[in-house]
Design a protein around this motif. Structure first.
Motif, short mmCIF file in Angstrom:
data_model
loop_
_atom_site.label_atom_id
_atom_site.label_comp_id
_atom_site.label_asym_id
_atom_site.label_seq_id
_atom_site.Cartn_x
_atom_site.Cartn_y
_atom_site.Cartn_z
N ALA A 125 0.83 -1.20 0.00
CA ALA A 125 0.00 0.00 0.00
C ALA A 125 0.86 1.26 0.00
O ALA A 125 0.53 2.26 -0.66
CB ALA A 125 -0.94 0.00 1.20
N VAL A 126 1.98 1.20 0.69
CA VAL A 126 2.92 2.32 0.69
C VAL A 126 3.64 2.39 -0.65
O VAL A 126 3.81 3.47 -1.24
CB VAL A 126 3.92 2.17 1.85
N CYS A 127 4.06 1.25 -1.17
CA CYS A 127 4.79 1.18 -2.44
C CYS A 127 3.97 1.75 -3.59
O CYS A 127 4.50 2.48 -4.43
CB CYS A 127 5.17 -0.26 -2.74
N ILE A 128 2.68 1.46 -3.62
CA ILE A 128 1.88 1.88 -4.76
C ILE A 128 1.74 3.40 -4.82
O ILE A 128 1.56 3.98 -5.89
CB ILE A 128 0.49 1.20 -4.76
N VAL A 129 1.87 4.05 -3.68
CA VAL A 129 1.87 5.51 -3.65
C VAL A 129 3.23 6.05 -4.08
O VAL A 129 3.32 6.94 -4.93
CB VAL A 129 1.51 6.02 -2.25
#
Length: 255
Positions: A177-181
């Motif tokens: 979820a952090v990576c996709i941002v």
């Protein structure tokens, strides 16, 4: 699997020489929520490349697979992820390689071509066309879907798909979820035009995420588009016509 350390991460990788001995290296960079195994081993890319006489190399991106995780959005910018790929080549003593990325991995490959052009002999962008420049839609609902306590509450179709994929691959959903941002940075038309390496841009004809391969190819000085017939974003990576076209492309552009 082997491991090397870079930028605070322990990164897992696989390196296989062909049976014939020393082969030209192909470094493969997987897509979001995937892993070296899901994108490159299971669909047969390692076998395809080794059988054709190439050295096949792939790693788990930071935040993915067996590599270590971070929950800091700034850790997942494409340029920092590209630095992992460059560091792996240095770790293996490889000065120059064919680079192939799928989806997010194609974006990372593009940033690698600009940051370390001497290391990049050719590029294959799979599952990413003009989305490299225009973006690939609204991914906030996917981050929300990854963090949802109960997957049955997810109403966003693409969010459901990626949540199911992340669960299937037993991924760290919070890291994703952090990576996709952090990893969504686009590239300007001017920067794309600076990518001079021979490039093959391969997108499924039913892919509703990647954007047009033709529109991206015309922005680049040495790129060709390839349409993977009848394949969507999830299924195109293992397509046999895609593999055959990549082998032809490497024969046309040897190290």
């Amino acid at each position: 699997m082997q491991f090397f350390s870079h930028d605070g991460f322990d990164l897992a990788f696989l390196d296989r020489q062909p049976a014939s001995g020393q082969g030209d290296p192909v470094l493969m960079i997987h897509g979001f929520a995937s892993s070296h195994y899901v994108n490159w081993v299971s669909p047969g890319w390692f076998k395809t490349l080794n059988d054709a006489g190439y050295r096949a190399i792939a790693f788990d991106n930071r935040g993915h697979g067996a590599s270590s995780k971070s929950y800091d959005e700034a850790a997942y910018t494409p340029d920092r992820m590209a630095s992992d790929a460059a560091a792996l080549l240095d770790h293996l003593g490889i000065e120059r390689a064919h680079i192939m990325g799928y989806s997010m991995g194609a974006r990372v490959s593009a940033f690698l071509a600009l940051s370390d052009p001497d290391k990049v002999a050719t590029l294959v962008f799979g599952g990413l066309g003009i989305g490299l420049v225009d973006g690939v839609g609204d991914w906030d609902p996917i981050a929300d879907a990854l963090l949802a306590e109960d997957p049955s509450t997810i109403s966003h179709a693409r969010g459901r798909s990626f949540r199911a994929f992340a669960d299937q691959t037993r991924s760290d959903r919070r890291a994703l979820a952090v990576c996709i941002v952090g990893s969504r940075a686009s590239m300007s038309e001017g920067d794309v035009a600076r990518i001079a390496q021979p490039t093959l841009i391969a997108v499924g004809t039913k892919d509703d995420i990647a954007g047009s391969p033709d529109e991206l190819a015309v922005l680049m000085p040495n790129a060709k588009a390839f349409h993977i017939d009848g394949r969507d974003h999830m299924l195109a990576v293992g397509d046999k016509t895609f593999k055959q076209r990549v082998l032809e492309f490497y024969a046309e552009n040897p190290l």
